[in-house]
Design a protein around this motif. Sequence first.
Motif, PDB file in Angstrom:
ATOM      1  N   ASP A 160       0.832  -1.208   0.000  1.00  0.00           N
ATOM      2  CA  ASP A 160       0.000   0.000   0.000  1.00  0.00           C
ATOM      3  C   ASP A 160       0.868   1.259   0.000  1.00  0.00           C
ATOM      4  O   ASP A 160       0.530   2.259  -0.650  1.00  0.00           O
ATOM      5  N   LEU A 161       1.990   1.209   0.726  1.00  0.00           N
ATOM      6  CA  LEU A 161       2.906   2.355   0.740  1.00  0.00           C
ATOM      7  C   LEU A 161       3.458   2.627  -0.655  1.00  0.00           C
ATOM      8  O   LEU A 161       3.559   3.782  -1.081  1.00  0.00           O
ATOM      9  N   PHE A 162       3.809   1.570  -1.369  1.00  0.00           N
ATOM     10  CA  PHE A 162       4.322   1.741  -2.731  1.00  0.00           C
ATOM     11  C   PHE A 162       3.255   2.351  -3.641  1.00  0.00           C
ATOM     12  O   PHE A 162       3.555   3.203  -4.485  1.00  0.00           O
ATOM     13  N   LYS A 163       2.017   1.915  -3.477  1.00  0.00           N
ATOM     14  CA  LYS A 163       0.929   2.462  -4.297  1.00  0.00           C
ATOM     15  C   LYS A 163       0.738   3.948  -4.023  1.00  0.00           C
ATOM     16  O   LYS A 163       0.532   4.744  -4.945  1.00  0.00           O
ATOM     17  N   LYS A 164       0.823   4.331  -2.754  1.00  0.00           N
ATOM     18  CA  LYS A 164       0.631   5.735  -2.386  1.00  0.00           C
ATOM     19  C   LYS A 164       1.740   6.622  -2.951  1.00  0.00           C
ATOM     20  O   LYS A 164       1.510   7.792  -3.269  1.00  0.00           O
TER      21      LYS A 164
END
Length: 236
Positions: free
Chosen positions: A200-204
């Motif tokens: 999720d951090l990478f997506k953000k």
Amino acid sequence: MEENYFRVNPDKINQNYFSLNKAESNHFLKSLRGNIGDEIWLLDGLGIAYKGLICSINDECISGDIINSFNDYGEPNYNINLIIGLIKGKRMDLLLEKATELGVKSIQPLALDNCVKTKLNQDRGEKIIISAAKQAGRSFFPTLHEITGLQDWLNAHTGEFSILCHYNSKDSMLRIIEKKQNSINIIIGPEGDFSERELDLFKKTKIQSVNLSSRRLRSESAAIVSIANVNQIMEN
């Protein structure tokens, strides 16, 4: 004498004169049976290689004259930075060795949610890197950074060109990487993969992801394949 590379401390280069420490001198004298008059290659680890001529052997330490110097010897004209979740023992050793041989500029170990290993022997890692750089004839010895967390790394590298290697991705390096890139961060997960929180951090942060293979690769294999792929794209 065959072409062999020796590490020279930059402080031991004085204009056109050099000297090697005892360990490197012993390798030259005892393993290679070297002698006065031999020519050798010297690597300072900061990006300069020297061609040297052995002129003196004193107390098992050798010294001599600098014949020539070469900036960025054995180095690509782009930077690859490997960011990887910590992996266990010998697999990490293999990774450090092969990443160095393949030309990375730096290696950043990450402490991730699914990492089995939480510590890294920094001294051992740096010795492996130096040995591999000498084997490959690289004038720059890659930087092995201290372990950090994913969020800290993301905060420190906002805006840089980064690629996440993940088996669920549908994209490829060939489509994403452009030859005009002069610095590329390759991100590889640990043996237990990234957690959902980390993905999720990478997506953000909108970091692009790529798939390296139709098969799931071990972390060290994924790192080797990804670095080799970048080299092929950038150099062809």
